[in-house]
Scaffold this motif. Structure first.
Motif, short mmCIF file in Angstrom:
data_model
loop_
_atom_site.label_atom_id
_atom_site.label_comp_id
_atom_site.label_asym_id
_atom_site.label_seq_id
_atom_site.Cartn_x
_atom_site.Cartn_y
_atom_site.Cartn_z
N GLU A 68 0.82 -1.21 0.00
CA GLU A 68 0.00 0.00 0.00
C GLU A 68 0.86 1.26 0.00
O GLU A 68 0.55 2.23 -0.70
N LEU A 69 1.95 1.25 0.76
CA LEU A 69 2.83 2.42 0.82
C LEU A 69 3.51 2.68 -0.52
O LEU A 69 3.59 3.83 -0.98
N VAL A 70 3.98 1.62 -1.15
CA VAL A 70 4.63 1.77 -2.45
C VAL A 70 3.63 2.24 -3.50
O VAL A 70 3.94 3.08 -4.35
N ALA A 71 2.42 1.72 -3.43
CA ALA A 71 1.39 2.14 -4.39
C ALA A 71 1.02 3.60 -4.18
O ALA A 71 0.80 4.34 -5.15
N LEU A 72 0.98 4.04 -2.93
CA LEU A 72 0.59 5.42 -2.63
C LEU A 72 1.67 6.41 -3.01
O LEU A 72 1.39 7.47 -3.58
N CYS A 73 2.93 6.07 -2.73
CA CYS A 73 4.02 7.04 -2.90
C CYS A 73 4.81 6.88 -4.20
O CYS A 73 5.39 7.86 -4.69
#
Length: 210
Positions: free
Chosen positions: A29-34
């Motif tokens: 989720e973090l990689v997808a968001l940032c």
């Protein structure tokens, strides 16, 4: 702090109770968001940030070595920075690194040993109840403190002024690009310029030998 940078307020639990297990983080989720889901972009950004952050440590240590004769080890500094960043991340903190302005300010106030860092850390923890009041410090006052610490070195960079030839060109190019663009661009541009200068120098030496 929230991702947007706003204060999250006073903590309701002790800091040791808020530790994050690395394997429990929502990496996808973090990689997808940032980074749009690209782990390659994450690795590239992390590598550049780590290099620029380590450059801060190098600049601080080199300045103290040149002016005060304080010896240092690049391997030890890099290892310490990595361990500190991992420990900070486990408690939801940001990456750790040296700060030229804070180091110069510490010396300006009379610090002469690593005890200054310990005192700073203890003082910061003890001042947590007053963080709200401290946060209202005018930015002009903070800027004045930073300028008092690093102003002389910026106004007359002795180490850069003593350089000659290709080294001087690379140094001024890096400094100019950092001011015009940003420190990251300056760092990458400086690396490229240094590599080009080194390659050019080796080529000329080979031609002379031939």
């Amino acid at each position: 702090f929230s991702p947007a940078g706003s204060a999250a307020g006073a903590a309701d639990a002790p800091f040791w109770a808020t530790a994050v297990k690395p394997w429990a983080l929502p990496f996808d989720e973090l990689v997808a968001l940032c980074f749009g889901g690209s782990y390659a972009a994450l690795a590239r950004a992390a590598a550049v940030f780590a290099a620029v952050d380590f450059l801060q440590s190098v600049s601080v240590c080199s300045a103290f070595e040149a002016e005060d004769g304080v010896s240092w080890s690049a391997d030890r500094e890099l290892f310490a920075q990595g361990v500190a960043s991992v420990a900070s991340g486990a408690f939801r903190g940001g990456p750790c690194g040296a700060s030229l302005s804070r180091s110069m300010l510490a010396r300006l106030t009379g610090a002469t040993s690593q005890v200054a860092g310990l005192v700073h850390g203890v003082a910061a923890v003890l001042m947590l109840p007053y963080a709200g009041a401290i946060a209202k410090t005018p930015k002009a006052a903070l800027a004045a403190v930073v300028l008092a610490a690093v102003g002389p070195g910026v106004a007359r960079p002795a180490a850069v002024l003593n350089l000659k030839g290709g080294d001087a060109a690379v140094a001024w190019f890096t400094a100019g690009l950092s001011v015009v663009a940003d420190p990251t661009a300056g760092f990458l541009g400086g690396l490229a310029a240094a590599a080009a200068a080194s390659l050019l120098g080796r080529t000329r030496k080979s031609e002379k030998r031939a």
